[in-house]
Design a protein around this motif. Sequence first.
Motif, mmCIF file in Angstrom:
data_model
loop_
_atom_site.group_PDB
_atom_site.id
_atom_site.type_symbol
_atom_site.label_atom_id
_atom_site.label_comp_id
_atom_site.label_asym_id
_atom_site.label_seq_id
_atom_site.Cartn_x
_atom_site.Cartn_y
_atom_site.Cartn_z
ATOM 1 N N ARG A 101 -6.184 7.995 3.181
ATOM 2 C CA ARG A 101 -7.501 7.648 3.164
ATOM 3 C C ARG A 101 -7.864 7.720 1.642
ATOM 4 N NH1 ARG A 101 -11.908 10.648 7.145
ATOM 5 N NH2 ARG A 101 -10.904 9.212 8.146
ATOM 6 N N GLY A 123 -8.943 4.790 6.639
ATOM 7 C CA GLY A 123 -10.259 4.807 5.880
ATOM 8 C C GLY A 123 -10.265 4.611 4.440
ATOM 9 N N HIS A 129 -11.784 1.115 9.088
ATOM 10 C CA HIS A 129 -11.098 2.351 9.537
ATOM 11 C C HIS A 129 -10.078 1.823 10.816
ATOM 12 C CE1 HIS A 129 -10.147 6.379 10.409
ATOM 13 N NE2 HIS A 129 -11.351 6.939 10.452
#
Length: 307
Positions: A101, A123, A129
């Motif tokens: 992420r 993400g 995402h």
Amino acid sequence: MRSLIDILDFTPEEINELIDTANDIIAYPDKYCDRCKRKKLATLFFEPSTRTRLSFEAAMMELGGNVLGFSEAQSSSSAKGESVADTAKTVSCYADIIAMRHPKEGAPLVAAMNASIPVINAGDGGHNHPTQTLTDLLTISREVGRLSDFTIGFCGDLKFGRTVHSLITALSRYAGIKVILISPEELKLPSYVRKDVLDKNAIPYVETSSLESVMGELDVLYMTRVQRERFFNEEDYLRLKDSYILTPEKLESAKERLCIMHPLPRVNEISTAIDSDPRAAYFRQVNYGKYIRMALILKLLSEAGRI
Ligand code: CP
């Protein structure tokens, strides 16, 4: 090397296979408990997370594997200026698969281009995402019973909500989907998603600022949080943050079989009084996230020849 950066990296058939595997894991977890024995998942989280990181870690543990990684940029060498590319090359020496992420859009793609192991986008900024989308598709298929022929309302921050962008993109490949976009003017769906996804695929959609006026039409209501961390000034956030608060009264005109989803975290946009309503699917959705990530880890490690 196969990675998952954008939900369109997988065909609808592959997504159906992942959903089938996740359903099989839910039914027969023991069958899978050592499929990733001696394999390692690295979770590289440069942004806060509860569900995505912990569900990835729980998923790998339930497959019999191990996890390593960091949960904030400051505890990694990126704080000393190391690039995403060098981080990916380094972690490829220690792990079999990466979940990343990052606040910068495109960072997981850069990682995938430099890693010698599969990379999963967990993400990236306000962009995508895809594993939340896989979670959402599993949730809809289990709760609604199909992935076609339903009306879904997206409510809240449709501008910065990356889960909304990814799910709309994924649903554009299924038949009979009608989309209702519910947001204040300032938080409308970006025009690139409207044009490149909805218009291009001739998906019927309407835009409104009133949740109450469309409630009775919805089979799925996808609530979202106003994304404070993506605002340029606090004043705008404070003005918009409580634009929509779902309460039991607002559900009076809703269908009996409505499926209420939220990627979470929730701030104020769903009253806790809704949590005990059987239509509230958001904590079941959290649980499905672990199983679909187990299926995803199995697929990518298998295609990489690591299991
Ligand atoms: N849905 C989701 O991405 O939650 P986290 O930010 O807690 O991972």
